[in-house]
Design an enzyme around this catalytic site. Structure first.
Site, short mmCIF file in Angstrom:
data_model
loop_
_atom_site.label_atom_id
_atom_site.label_comp_id
_atom_site.label_asym_id
_atom_site.label_seq_id
_atom_site.Cartn_x
_atom_site.Cartn_y
_atom_site.Cartn_z
N LYS A 108 59.48 -11.74 36.48
CA LYS A 108 60.57 -10.96 36.37
C LYS A 108 61.94 -11.59 36.12
O LYS A 108 62.42 -12.55 36.75
CB LYS A 108 60.68 -10.28 37.82
CG LYS A 108 61.23 -8.86 37.62
CD LYS A 108 61.07 -7.89 38.84
CE LYS A 108 61.75 -6.57 38.79
NZ LYS A 108 61.53 -5.55 39.61
N GLU A 125 54.58 7.29 48.94
CA GLU A 125 55.59 8.30 49.62
C GLU A 125 54.45 9.30 50.41
O GLU A 125 54.95 9.56 51.46
CB GLU A 125 56.30 9.30 48.48
CG GLU A 125 57.50 8.36 47.83
CD GLU A 125 57.19 7.62 46.76
OE1 GLU A 125 55.75 7.71 46.21
OE2 GLU A 125 58.05 6.86 46.11
N ARG A 181 57.25 13.57 46.08
CA ARG A 181 55.83 13.27 45.89
C ARG A 181 55.05 13.56 47.14
O ARG A 181 53.86 13.60 47.04
CB ARG A 181 55.76 11.69 45.74
CG ARG A 181 55.83 11.23 44.42
CD ARG A 181 54.58 11.05 43.79
NE ARG A 181 54.67 10.74 42.08
CZ ARG A 181 54.70 9.65 41.68
NH1 ARG A 181 54.41 8.69 42.15
NH2 ARG A 181 54.90 9.87 40.32
#
Ligand SMILES: Cc1ncc(C[n+]2csc(CCOP(=O)(O)OP(=O)(O)O)c2C)c(N)n1
Length: 635
Positions: free
Chosen positions: A295, A380, A408
């Protein structure tokens, strides 16, 4: 036809110019006309372009830098847009935008009328699925694969998902289904061992184990070639492999789910990526390619701190420093300070985040109270039910969650928390319009979806100090309580450091006026005061969306001709609807103007522009009130 249109089979490595390659890439067709050896230098040009571009606009940086080679390899090998690429979350899709005809519009990224920060079907035929929320790509890809099958389209479908996004239940629901269907589908796992912060959980540990067993792979491949001419020994090795499968062989989990697993391979090595993708293209059924990337690749500050450079505001490329620093206290910081202070007093307080430690303001809490801090990964639903379980047995959890991501976990909110009247506090950040992230991240529905749930109390602070008081009120309340506050800073009220609570269900009048009363739910209170000055209106800070201060509503009713409700939530079912329902229930014969967000998705722009687009800036509010007064012959 692109300027690089060449016959690749006659590719002469020496003569092909390897400079200014990006200039000639206006679509993936141009890319596919490049000789293969031109791709690594092109990747470097895209890297420089991306860093330069995002340093000016802000946006998601580190994830895109990590997938430049993958993006090129995918568009090179697959026949996009006929073949479908589905990016998970979509925050890593800037390189994809750059090579699919949008590089010239990159300076408009995330601005009003500019490019979206995520793939959007309306924006380009190469954006096959709209994203922003994570872990949807495998489901969507499977749906497209089924559509291709049913319609006899010979097209390839590829989903690209990160190791963070793979932690969500939805991704596994899709893998579980895809593996059983035997549909043609390629899932690429982009494993950079990062979510926004470090990834958590058993899947993440499993992937690390897979990577560390690469030594085993090399050993196995080496011994295979060494034993090639010794019949019997290879057979013995195969049996031994079968025996240890499940212990050390990479990817067993995905194979068990019905996928043909390949990898892990280096996701920055273009030749091997291209070879592998070509091989996988020729195979049928569910396939899983595991690639390893870094990343932030190619930009030192981002490689060093990928979490910090996950999403950035404009920055100086040389120093990596952000340019627009604000010294004002954000609502997130108010929450961060409150939870640390409240936790000192009561060991029952636990903090939960679904993978949004930094964004939700839990970094300090995690440092100070590591044993009471739970990052549950991008989960979530689990976060909410976990809190419900904790509350069943005497703990007092705080779920710190963005409004948009709480969507969610709606059934968990209803069935696991509200229905059982459990003592869970929801600290709901990024409520209302959120700016550059646009419609996918707008927190504009929470008042509507939470207000209809029995047992819940719901608060919206007018300023920073009230936000702290509401958090404490919610936490002390013995039942489900939700405080929703906006992204960024408020009016700049100074925050007291005590732990004071507010009387439940009580509003306060903050301006006395005539004829018009503005009932404000939340941070638009400041705007309402300005509006009220020019109209000589009364202003009431309602504080509670639920329970509604009906006494206050009735007293305003008696002394005003028009009530105006104001909120940074959709009008449909929002706080104004609560007032309308009440007025209706008492058969009140009074005019009500409900001001809030319209019944449409508002695209990316600044928060102020978004509010203005919805008529919720000062001028818009004044105009709407004046129009209503005229209609009622009250002006
Ligand atoms: C449902 C949902 N929850 C949280 C987020 C916020 N979010 C955006 S990117 C991200 C991390 C994704 O990690 P990964 O998939 O590994 O991609 P990487 O950024 O590492 O490339 C998170 C948590 C989201 N977009 N959607």
């Amino acid at each position: 036809m692109g300027i690089f249109e060449t016959d690749k089979t006659q590719d002469d490595e020496q003569d092909f110019p390897l400079e200014n390659l990006l200039e000639g890439i206006n679509s993936p067709v141009d890319l596919r006309n490049l000789p293969e050896h031109a791709l690594p230098p092109l990747a470097e040009e895209i890297r420089d372009f991306l860093i330069d571009s995002v340093s000016k606009t802000g946006g998601h940086l580190a994830a895109g830098l990590g997938v430049i080679e993958l993006t090129l390899a995918l568009h090179y090998v697959f026949d996009t847009p006929e073949d479908r690429l589905i990016w998970d979350v979509g925050h890593q899709a800037y390189p994809h935008k750059i090579i699919t005809g949008r590089k010239d519009r990159m300076p408009t990224l995330r601005q009003k009328d500019g490019l979206s920060g995520f793939p959007r079907r309306e924006e380009s035929e190469y954006d096959t699925f709209g994203v922003g929320h994570s872990s949807t790509s495998i489901s969507a890809a499977l749906g497209m694969a089924i559509a291709a099958e049913k319609q006899n389209h010979d097209r390839h479908i590829v989903s690209i998902i990160g190791d963070g996004a793979l932690s969500a239940g939805m991704a596994f629901e899709a893998l579980n289904h895809a593996g059983a269907l035997d549909t043609d589908l390629l899932v690429i796992l982009n494993d950079n061992d990062m979510s926004i912060s470090s990834p958590v959980g058993a899947i993440s540990k499993y992937l690390t184990k897979v990577l560390s067993s690469r030594t085993y792979n090399r050993m196995r491949d080496g011994s295979r070639s060494a034993f090639k001419r010794m019949p019997g020994v290879v057979g013995l090795m195969d049996r031994w492999e079968e025996h240890v499968k499940g212990m050390v062989i990479p990817g067993t989990l995905f194979e068990e789910l019905g996928f043909n697993y390949m990898g892990p391979i280096d996701g920055h090595d273009l030749p091997s990526l291209i070879d592998t993708l070509r091989n996988l293209k020729a195979i049928k059924g569910p396939r899983f390619l595991h690639i390893v990337t870094r990343k932030g690749k190619g930009y030192k500050p981002a490689e060093g701190d990928p979490s910090f450079y996950h999403g950035v505001s404009p920055f100086d490329i040389n120093s990596g420093e952000f340019l627009n620093k604000t010294s004002k206290v954000t609502f997130t910081k108010v929450f961060s300070d409150w939870i640390c202070d409240a936790a000192k007093n009561d060991e029952r307080l636990l903090g939960i985040t679904p993978a949004m430690c930094e964004g939700s303001g839990l970094v300090e809490f995690a440092e100070k109270f590591p044993e009471r801090y739970y990052d549950v990964a991008i989960a979530e639903q689990h976060a909410v039910t976990l809190a419900a379980g904790m509350a069943c047995d005497g703990l007092k959890p705080v779920v710190a969650i963005y409004s948009t991501f709480l969507q969610r976990a709606y059934d968990q909110l209803i069935h696991d928390v509200a229905l059982q009247n459990l003592d869970v506090t929801f600290a709901v950040d990024r409520a209302g319009e959120v700016g550059a992230d646009g419609a996918t991240h707008a927190g504009v529905f929470d008042l509507s979806y939470a207000r209809c749930l029995p047992n819940m109390i719901i608060m919206a602070p007018a300023d920073e100090n009230e936000c702290r008081q509401m958090l404490q009120t919610a936490w002390e309340f013995d039942g489900p309580a939700l405080v929703r506050y906006p992204r960024g800073t408020g009016c700049g009220a100074s925050v007291e450091n005590n732990l004071q609570t507010l009387p439940i269900g009580k509003a306060i009048q903050t301006r006395e006026g005539e004829a018009v009363a503005i009932l404000v739910f939340g941070e638009l209170h400041e705007t309402a005061l300005h509006v009220a000055q020019s109209l000589n209106a009364s202003v009431v800070n309602m504080r509670f969306v639920k329970p509604l201060d009906t006494q206050m509503v009735e007293s305003l009713l008696a002394s005003h001709k028009l009530l105006v409700t104001l909120e940074n939530n959709v009008v449909q079912g929002g706080a104004g609807s609560a007032v309308a329902e009440y007025l209706n229930s008492i058969s009140a014969n009074l005019s009500l103007l409900q001001l809030g967000l319209p019944d449409e998705f508002i695209e990316h722009a600044t928060q102020l522009e978004q509010l203005a687009m919805a008529g919720l800036d000062e001028n818009g509010i004044v105009q709407q009130i004046k129009q209503r007064l005229e209609k009622l012959n009250l002006s």
